[in-house]
Scaffold this motif. Structure first.
Motif, mmCIF file in Angstrom:
data_model
loop_
_atom_site.group_PDB
_atom_site.id
_atom_site.type_symbol
_atom_site.label_atom_id
_atom_site.label_comp_id
_atom_site.label_asym_id
_atom_site.label_seq_id
_atom_site.Cartn_x
_atom_site.Cartn_y
_atom_site.Cartn_z
ATOM 1 N N GLU A 40 -5.883 12.141 -6.461
ATOM 2 C CA GLU A 40 -4.564 13.041 -6.615
ATOM 3 C C GLU A 40 -3.498 11.930 -6.500
ATOM 4 O O GLU A 40 -2.546 12.252 -7.126
ATOM 5 C CB GLU A 40 -4.613 14.199 -5.622
ATOM 6 C CG GLU A 40 -3.530 15.047 -5.808
ATOM 7 C CD GLU A 40 -3.755 16.371 -5.461
ATOM 8 O OE1 GLU A 40 -4.608 16.949 -5.999
ATOM 9 O OE2 GLU A 40 -2.946 16.720 -4.330
ATOM 10 N N ARG A 41 -3.518 11.296 -5.320
ATOM 11 C CA ARG A 41 -2.247 10.424 -5.323
ATOM 12 C C ARG A 41 -2.246 9.444 -6.515
ATOM 13 O O ARG A 41 -0.843 9.162 -7.150
ATOM 14 C CB ARG A 41 -2.439 9.378 -4.073
ATOM 15 C CG ARG A 41 -1.426 8.615 -3.690
ATOM 16 C CD ARG A 41 -1.480 7.793 -2.416
ATOM 17 N NE ARG A 41 -1.662 6.341 -2.674
ATOM 18 C CZ ARG A 41 -2.490 5.453 -2.020
ATOM 19 N NH1 ARG A 41 -3.334 5.750 -1.068
ATOM 20 N NH2 ARG A 41 -2.270 4.184 -2.372
ATOM 21 N N SER A 42 -3.202 8.878 -7.227
ATOM 22 C CA SER A 42 -3.040 8.149 -8.242
ATOM 23 C C SER A 42 -2.580 8.889 -9.718
ATOM 24 O O SER A 42 -1.847 8.472 -10.411
ATOM 25 C CB SER A 42 -4.439 7.444 -8.719
ATOM 26 O OG SER A 42 -5.270 6.955 -7.629
ATOM 27 N N ARG A 43 -3.037 10.286 -9.514
ATOM 28 C CA ARG A 43 -2.724 11.039 -10.730
ATOM 29 C C ARG A 43 -1.360 11.437 -10.949
ATOM 30 O O ARG A 43 -0.661 11.924 -11.893
ATOM 31 C CB ARG A 43 -3.501 12.190 -10.798
ATOM 32 C CG ARG A 43 -5.110 11.866 -11.373
ATOM 33 C CD ARG A 43 -6.019 12.822 -11.308
ATOM 34 N NE ARG A 43 -5.607 13.825 -12.386
ATOM 35 C CZ ARG A 43 -5.046 15.144 -12.173
ATOM 36 N NH1 ARG A 43 -4.823 15.698 -11.024
ATOM 37 N NH2 ARG A 43 -4.654 15.798 -13.057
ATOM 38 N N VAL A 44 -0.508 11.293 -9.733
ATOM 39 C CA VAL A 44 0.887 11.912 -9.771
ATOM 40 C C VAL A 44 1.747 10.484 -10.256
ATOM 41 O O VAL A 44 2.980 10.738 -10.449
ATOM 42 C CB VAL A 44 1.471 12.298 -8.359
ATOM 43 C CG1 VAL A 44 1.337 13.752 -8.355
ATOM 44 C CG2 VAL A 44 1.290 11.554 -7.287
ATOM 45 N N THR A 45 1.136 9.324 -10.149
ATOM 46 C CA THR A 45 1.919 8.212 -10.827
ATOM 47 C C THR A 45 1.591 8.037 -12.138
ATOM 48 O O THR A 45 0.773 8.675 -12.870
ATOM 49 C CB THR A 45 1.469 6.882 -9.912
ATOM 50 O OG1 THR A 45 0.026 6.595 -10.659
ATOM 51 C CG2 THR A 45 1.365 6.988 -8.417
ATOM 52 N N PRO A 46 2.329 7.175 -12.945
ATOM 53 C CA PRO A 46 2.291 7.213 -14.470
ATOM 54 C C PRO A 46 1.392 6.266 -14.729
ATOM 55 O O PRO A 46 1.159 5.931 -16.251
ATOM 56 C CB PRO A 46 3.829 6.563 -14.728
ATOM 57 C CG PRO A 46 4.443 6.367 -13.543
ATOM 58 C CD PRO A 46 3.900 6.713 -12.401
ATOM 59 N N ILE A 47 0.419 5.763 -13.920
ATOM 60 C CA ILE A 47 -0.585 4.833 -14.036
ATOM 61 C C ILE A 47 -1.725 5.559 -15.344
ATOM 62 O O ILE A 47 -1.880 6.754 -15.181
ATOM 63 C CB ILE A 47 -1.480 4.465 -12.897
ATOM 64 C CG1 ILE A 47 -2.351 3.166 -13.259
ATOM 65 C CG2 ILE A 47 -2.408 5.569 -12.466
ATOM 66 C CD1 ILE A 47 -3.007 2.429 -12.067
ATOM 67 N N ALA A 69 4.577 18.798 -9.723
ATOM 68 C CA ALA A 69 4.151 17.286 -9.595
ATOM 69 C C ALA A 69 3.171 16.740 -10.612
ATOM 70 O O ALA A 69 2.416 16.015 -10.612
ATOM 71 C CB ALA A 69 3.484 17.030 -8.069
ATOM 72 N N THR A 70 2.986 17.766 -11.681
ATOM 73 C CA THR A 70 2.190 17.488 -12.723
ATOM 74 C C THR A 70 0.704 17.604 -12.446
ATOM 75 O O THR A 70 -0.185 16.981 -13.342
ATOM 76 C CB THR A 70 2.523 16.277 -13.603
ATOM 77 O OG1 THR A 70 2.183 14.971 -13.113
ATOM 78 C CG2 THR A 70 3.974 16.073 -13.673
ATOM 79 N N LEU A 71 0.251 18.022 -11.417
ATOM 80 C CA LEU A 71 -1.190 17.994 -11.090
ATOM 81 C C LEU A 71 -1.920 18.998 -11.802
ATOM 82 O O LEU A 71 -3.232 18.874 -11.963
ATOM 83 C CB LEU A 71 -1.405 17.841 -9.592
ATOM 84 C CG LEU A 71 -0.981 16.500 -8.984
ATOM 85 C CD1 LEU A 71 -1.172 16.774 -7.538
ATOM 86 C CD2 LEU A 71 -2.222 15.506 -9.442
ATOM 87 N N ARG A 73 6.722 12.449 -13.732
ATOM 88 C CA ARG A 73 6.050 11.580 -12.875
ATOM 89 C C ARG A 73 6.571 10.207 -12.315
ATOM 90 O O ARG A 73 6.625 9.804 -11.210
ATOM 91 C CB ARG A 73 4.715 10.959 -13.480
ATOM 92 C CG ARG A 73 3.627 12.055 -13.454
ATOM 93 C CD ARG A 73 2.433 11.408 -13.959
ATOM 94 N NE ARG A 73 1.405 12.830 -14.305
ATOM 95 C CZ ARG A 73 1.080 12.852 -15.539
ATOM 96 N NH1 ARG A 73 1.092 11.763 -16.328
ATOM 97 N NH2 ARG A 73 0.086 13.901 -15.973
ATOM 98 N N SER A 125 -3.733 11.143 1.729
ATOM 99 C CA SER A 125 -4.059 10.534 0.531
ATOM 100 C C SER A 125 -4.379 9.144 0.799
ATOM 101 O O SER A 125 -4.108 8.350 -0.313
ATOM 102 C CB SER A 125 -2.779 10.511 -0.488
ATOM 103 O OG SER A 125 -1.553 10.173 0.292
ATOM 104 N N MET A 167 1.379 0.927 -9.223
ATOM 105 C CA MET A 167 0.896 1.834 -9.848
ATOM 106 C C MET A 167 2.168 2.369 -10.583
ATOM 107 O O MET A 167 1.930 3.280 -11.699
ATOM 108 C CB MET A 167 0.252 2.912 -9.173
ATOM 109 C CG MET A 167 -1.125 2.741 -8.822
ATOM 110 S SD MET A 167 -2.432 3.995 -8.368
ATOM 111 C CE MET A 167 -1.813 4.588 -6.724
ATOM 112 N N TYR A 168 3.065 2.464 -10.130
ATOM 113 C CA TYR A 168 4.460 2.879 -10.697
ATOM 114 C C TYR A 168 4.834 1.625 -11.710
ATOM 115 O O TYR A 168 6.132 1.881 -12.063
ATOM 116 C CB TYR A 168 5.407 3.128 -9.627
ATOM 117 C CG TYR A 168 5.383 4.654 -9.243
ATOM 118 C CD1 TYR A 168 5.789 5.675 -9.643
ATOM 119 C CD2 TYR A 168 4.616 4.782 -8.007
ATOM 120 C CE1 TYR A 168 5.414 6.846 -9.367
ATOM 121 C CE2 TYR A 168 4.460 5.933 -7.371
ATOM 122 C CZ TYR A 168 4.645 7.205 -8.291
ATOM 123 O OH TYR A 168 4.636 8.342 -7.907
#
Ligand SMILES: Nc1ncnc2c1ncn2[C@@H]1O[C@H](COP(=O)(O)OP(=O)(O)OP(=O)(O)O)[C@@H](O)[C@H]1O
Ligand SMILES: [Mg+2]
Lengths: 251, 319
Positions: free
Chosen positions: A89-96, B56-58, B81, B92, B109-110
């Motif tokens: 989930e943490r990865s999925r909120v980043t733009p990766i 948060a787009t999840l 994001r 997390s 990752m950003y």
């Protein structure tokens, strides 16, 4: 470009974590090594092979494909642990890139499979197995594609079922018939006609035949390019499908 | 900074053969200006996390729309994001990684370069007093240390907005106070902070503005002071046996100085009155005359819990 960078990022991370606990690579290779040492010696008389080396030429490719299938299919368990920890989930909120989240992990699995395959090949060399390096590399490509596909599928399924309790029986149910219908342990040449007919529909059966042909130095055999093509298409489909699971919402 | 209109989400869940629909969030309208700490207060299951996960787009909303830091949530989630940080309720971090590794990975990752990511990790570790444990595996951290790493992860890319889902749940009072300071510091740095909580005191002390949520809806919104002022007057809490409560209710419900009256589950009444000082003697006389056994009587200014009570008919403390 971004995909390559992101994939590399995830791959590095996963590889680092694997190397921190490399014992799993060796646990994974333990069972096939046992087969190689304790089961393969029965094959020369059983298969009526002229030499031990001939018997290994039939058995080792099957064993490697088996390792690639199972090694890949059970990678999903690690992902469920990551899901639970909130890492996904943490990865999925980043733009990766979502493709990278999958590919980075699957490529790590491919690398760990390659290490195992090399260990087994080296051991088999001790038993007089001889393969041309070019043929061997092509066989490794086949194995890598199989592992890429099975690990991607395993990740995709893991994201769908989200629990170990569901994943384990599912993977076993899929793996057993696939295994038996691919002539992995013994060539299907020994099988009755109906069984051969069914096995034709099993893509892994083509992959095993192709890999055997390569170990036999028969690179021109149709099964080589057929097996490679089938597995390439399936690997691409598997990766695409699994990456979409990463993009979809997961809890 | 955040604007939502009619945000909705339902879940279908299966219990045995039955398929049930839970309306987790049913039409949330929010306007959060830049630079404030905005609090989402509500009991378990109110829909706080679901709202945050949508923002948060999840998860995709079933309906409604939202603009976050200038980007449209539905049309341009990728841009959203890049502009937000999100710290989940359930943690997390990965057991086998170290805090520093997690921070560097998160920055990378950003899309941040390696050297810069390492610099930022060092700065974040210092800011959250984590330098000492930076190279230990996360599984060796205490709950509070781990929570600090997670919050640092959420802001490593210097987002305009950070969503913190229950940042202080499970922390001891001292760590909580520390965490409040950290969160205030984020505001000082110019970030908009959106937190959820079910602690009344936290909402009261930390948040510039709050929205009270219940059953998927925002039932009240404003600054803590405004919300409390909405309930004019004082609150008098009368302690009685459960058996005597019904009778007392009948006695006092008709009194002209009682604006509103609530039953307490543990026995007793809560009376909303204009002026506590003059109401108390009258209540005492009335209860005494009826021969009821009065156990206690308390006077207090309305709290956020009273706001919740008047809006929902339930107390947040009990739910
Ligand atoms: N994935 C899901 N599937 C089914 N139901 C869900 C799902 N996620 C949330 N719900 C339900 O939606 C409702 C709102 O849940 P949510 O997690 O948003 O509450 P919350 O306000 O964050 O509560 P808490 O304070 O306990 O964290 C609950 O009834 C919950 O059971
Ligand atoms: Mg929640």
């Amino acid at each position: 470009m971004k995909l390559a960078r992101d994939t590399w990022l995830i791959f590095q991370r996963q590889l680092k974590l694997l190397l921190r606990n490399p014992v799993w690579v060796f646990v994974g290779v333990f069972q096939p090594v046992m087969y190689l040492l304790l089961f393969a010696p029965l094959l020369k008389p059983a298969l009526n092979a002229p030499t031990q080396a001939e018997a290994y030429k039939i058995f080792v490719p099957g064993l490697l494909v088996l390792l690639a299938i199972f090694g890949g299919l059970f990678q999903g368990f690690g992902l469920i642990a990551e899901l639970r920890a909130g890492v996904i989930e943490r990865s999925r909120v980043t733009p990766i890139s979502r493709f990278a989240l999958l590919l980075g992990r699957s490529l790590r699995d491919v690398v760990s499979l390659m290490v195992q395959a090399v260990i087994i090949t080296l051991l088999a060399l001790l038993f007089d197995l001889r393969v041309f390096i070019g043929d061997l590399l092509l066989a490794y490509l086949m194995l890598a594609l199989i592992a890429l596909m099975t690990s991607a599928v395993s990740y995709g399924v893991a994201l769908k079922v989200k629990s170990e309790d569901a994943l384990a029986p599912l993977m076993n149910t899929v793996a057993q018939p696939v295994l038996l219908l691919s002539g992995i342990l013994l060539p299907l040449a020994f099988a009755p006609g109906w069984l051969q007919g069914v096995a034709k529909w099993n893509p892994f059966s083509w992959a095993v035949d192709g890999t055997r042909a390569l170990f036999n130095g028969d690179i021109g055999n149709d099964r080589v390019w057929q097996g490679l093509s089938i597995i390439t298409v399936l690997a691409a489909a598997g990766v695409y499908w699994a990456a979409r699971q990463f993009a979809r919402s997961v809890r | 900074m955040i604007q939502t209109r009619g945000l909705r989400k339902s879940f279908r869940s299966r219990a045995g053969r039955e398929v049930k629909t839970v309306d987790a969030v049913r039409g949330v309208d929010l306007d959060v200006p830049a630079g404030e700490i905005f609090g989402f207060l509500g009991p378990n299951g109110a829909g706080k996390t679901t709202t945050l996960r949508m923002l948060a787009t999840l998860i995709e909303p079933d309906g409604g729309q939202a603009t976050i830091a200038g980007a449209d949530l539905l049309k341009n989630p990728g841009e959203v994001r890049r502009r937000i940080g999100y710290v989940a309720q359930g943690g997390s971090t990965w057991d086998e990684s170290t805090g520093r590794e997690e921070l560097v990975l998160q920055a990378r990752m950003y899309g941040i370069g390696k050297a810069e990511a390492q610099r930022r990790a060092i700065r974040a570790l210092e800011a959250f007093q984590l330098t000492e444990f930076a190279d230990r595996k996360c599984k060796t951290y205490s709950g509070g240390q781990r929570r600090r790493v997670e919050i640092a992860l959420g802001i490593i890319h210097e987002p305009k907005i950070v969503f913190l889902d229950e940042p202080t749940t499970g922390l001891d009072p001292q760590s909580r106070a520390h965490m409040w300071d950290e969160i205030r510091r984020l505001r000082t740095d110019g970030m908009t902070v959106f937190i959820t909580t079910h602690y009344l005191d936290e909402a009261d002390a930390l948040c510039d503005r709050i929205a009270i949520m219940d059953h998927g809806e925002v039932v009240a919104e404003g600054t803590p002071t405004e919300l409390k002022r909405e309930i004019s007057g004082d609150v008098v809490q009368v302690g009685l046996d459960v058996s005597a409560t019904g009778e007392a209710e009948k006695l006092l419900d008709g009194e002209e100085y009682v604006n509103r009256l609530e039953l307490l589950d543990e026995g007793g009444l809560r009376l909303f009155v204009d002026e506590g000082a003059t109401a108390i003697p009258r209540i005492l006389r009335r209860v005494d005359a009826a021969g009821l056994d009065l156990k206690s009587i308390e006077l207090h200014r309305p709290s956020l819990d009273d706001v919740f009570l008047t809006k929902t008919g339930r107390s947040l403390r009990e739910s």
